[in-house]
Design a protein around this motif. Structure first.
Motif, PDB file in Angstrom:
ATOM      1  N   SER A   1       0.895  -1.122  -0.151  1.00 51.78           N
ATOM      2  CA  SER A   1       0.136  -0.065  -0.131  1.00 51.78           C
ATOM      3  C   SER A   1       0.950   1.277   0.099  1.00 51.78           C
ATOM      4  O   SER A   1       1.764   1.457   0.771  1.00 51.78           O
ATOM      5  CB  SER A   1      -0.958  -0.032   1.098  1.00 51.78           C
ATOM      6  OG  SER A   1      -1.891  -0.992   1.094  1.00 51.78           O
ATOM      7  N   GLY A   2       0.722   2.169  -0.912  1.00 46.64           N
ATOM      8  CA  GLY A   2       1.177   3.264  -1.108  1.00 46.64           C
ATOM      9  C   GLY A   2       1.269   4.405   0.224  1.00 46.64           C
ATOM     10  O   GLY A   2       1.753   5.522   0.080  1.00 46.64           O
ATOM     11  N   CYS A   3       0.194   4.323   0.841  1.00 44.64           N
ATOM     12  CA  CYS A   3      -0.291   5.229   1.952  1.00 44.64           C
ATOM     13  C   CYS A   3      -0.793   4.290   3.086  1.00 44.64           C
ATOM     14  O   CYS A   3      -1.254   3.268   3.033  1.00 44.64           O
ATOM     15  CB  CYS A   3      -1.052   6.447   1.427  1.00 44.64           C
ATOM     16  SG  CYS A   3      -2.811   6.127   1.476  1.00 44.64           S
ATOM     17  N   PRO A   4      -0.969   5.147   4.183  1.00 46.16           N
ATOM     18  CA  PRO A   4      -1.710   4.390   5.330  1.00 46.16           C
ATOM     19  C   PRO A   4      -3.118   4.149   5.320  1.00 46.16           C
ATOM     20  O   PRO A   4      -3.478   3.297   6.050  1.00 46.16           O
ATOM     21  CB  PRO A   4      -1.345   5.497   6.741  1.00 46.16           C
ATOM     22  CG  PRO A   4      -0.176   6.309   6.141  1.00 46.16           C
ATOM     23  CD  PRO A   4      -0.540   6.305   4.741  1.00 46.16           C
ATOM     24  N   ASN A   5      -3.739   4.483   4.078  1.00 45.00           N
ATOM     25  CA  ASN A   5      -5.093   4.165   4.218  1.00 45.00           C
ATOM     26  C   ASN A   5      -5.245   2.657   3.683  1.00 45.00           C
ATOM     27  O   ASN A   5      -6.209   1.980   3.783  1.00 45.00           O
ATOM     28  CB  ASN A   5      -5.815   4.960   2.830  1.00 45.00           C
ATOM     29  CG  ASN A   5      -6.281   6.321   3.352  1.00 45.00           C
ATOM     30  OD1 ASN A   5      -6.205   6.521   4.551  1.00 45.00           O
ATOM     31  ND2 ASN A   5      -6.188   7.234   2.514  1.00 45.00           N
ATOM     32  N   GLN A   6      -3.992   1.899   3.134  1.00 49.07           N
ATOM     33  CA  GLN A   6      -3.940   0.734   3.071  1.00 49.07           C
ATOM     34  C   GLN A   6      -4.847   0.067   2.023  1.00 49.07           C
ATOM     35  O   GLN A   6      -5.915  -0.962   2.386  1.00 49.07           O
ATOM     36  CB  GLN A   6      -3.911  -0.404   4.365  1.00 49.07           C
ATOM     37  CG  GLN A   6      -2.917   0.158   5.239  1.00 49.07           C
ATOM     38  CD  GLN A   6      -2.797  -0.621   6.321  1.00 49.07           C
ATOM     39  OE1 GLN A   6      -3.019  -1.890   6.318  1.00 49.07           O
ATOM     40  NE2 GLN A   6      -2.616  -0.151   7.534  1.00 49.07           N
ATOM     41  N   CYS A   7      -5.059   0.673   0.886  1.00 48.92           N
ATOM     42  CA  CYS A   7      -6.298   0.133  -0.127  1.00 48.92           C
ATOM     43  C   CYS A   7      -5.544  -1.154  -0.563  1.00 48.92           C
ATOM     44  O   CYS A   7      -6.965  -2.030  -1.164  1.00 48.92           O
ATOM     45  CB  CYS A   7      -6.335   0.994  -1.277  1.00 48.92           C
ATOM     46  SG  CYS A   7      -7.174   2.560  -0.940  1.00 48.92           S
ATOM     47  N   ALA A   8      -4.808  -1.782  -0.462  1.00 47.10           N
ATOM     48  CA  ALA A   8      -4.099  -3.057  -0.853  1.00 47.10           C
ATOM     49  C   ALA A   8      -4.433  -4.051   0.473  1.00 47.10           C
ATOM     50  O   ALA A   8      -4.134  -5.499   0.390  1.00 47.10           O
ATOM     51  CB  ALA A   8      -2.648  -3.128  -1.130  1.00 47.10           C
TER      52      ALA A   8
END
Length: 219
Positions: A130-137
């Motif tokens: 995931s490219g940011c803390p939102n963790q879309c992966a």
């Protein structure tokens, strides 16, 4: 009747037809690949096309006698959908495409896919980048994952979303690309050498102790 995974096929509920799942690294697909998948579904009169949790497209309802020719028509290798191996590496758009991205999830995910997709292990292993803390992966429920933050990658281990869900635990923070890849490799090798058959990363951690896994990762 084929065994699950044989010829890249998985037997379906009707006990007569199969699903095949082409490998689409990180869920990225070209227009030509989309057309080929649609053409195969039409040609063999399949029951459904289903987007999977690993960001692939399952072609569902193939007859056994059509599987070889369907793969030939697709020209795409099978995804590791079953078995004791690295099943999938899921990645979000990261800072390549997303305005919220803090790290390059696609480049990192591609590197991990090339290194590990299909790697045979004692137990199945799913990865997320995931490219940011939102963790879309969905990195927090992966056996091994990377989360992009302003100062680098956070590496997490031990998550899963199976019948007994658990969140991954933070093992290291503020890692460079090179450090994240090197640490991931040490963890996977340690798991490969020491896990029991059928054991997921979380249960492996419970058995050997998180501190021992961390020691191996930082070695």
């Amino acid at each position: 009747m084929l065994k699950d995974g044989e010829k890249g096929a998985v037997l379906q509920r009707d006990k007569e037809t199969y699903a095949i799942v082409p490998h689409l690294p990180l869920g990225l697909i070209t227009p030509d690949q989309l057309r080929k998948i649609a053409d195969v579904a039409d040609k063999y009169n399949t029951a459904a096309l289903k987007i999977t949790s690993a960001a692939r497209i399952a072609i569902v309802g193939l007859k056994e006698e059509d599987i070889d020719s369907a793969w030939q028509d697709l020209g795409i290798p099978p995804g590791a959908a079953v078995g004791m191996c690295v099943r999938s590496i899921k990645a979000c758009p990261g800072n390549t495409l997303c305005r919220l991205g803090q790290q390059d999830a696609l480049t990192m995910g591609k590197e991990m896919d090339e290194r590990y997709h299909g790697l045979q292990l004692p137990g199945k292993l799913k990865m997320g980048v995931s490219g940011c803390p939102n963790q879309c992966a969905e990195t927090g429920v992966k056996d091994l994952g990377l989360i992009g933050k302003a100062k680098g990658w956070t590496l997490v281990v031990g998550g899963n979303s199976a019948s007994k869900p658990r969140l991954a635990e933070i093992l290291a923070e503020n890692l460079s690309d090179e450090e994240a890849l090197a640490m991931s490799e040490r963890i996977i090798n340690y798991f490969k050498d020491n896990a029991k058959t059928g054991e997921r990363m979380g249960r492996f951690m419970d058995r050997i102790g998180f501190d021992n896994l961390k020691k191996a990762a930082l070695a």
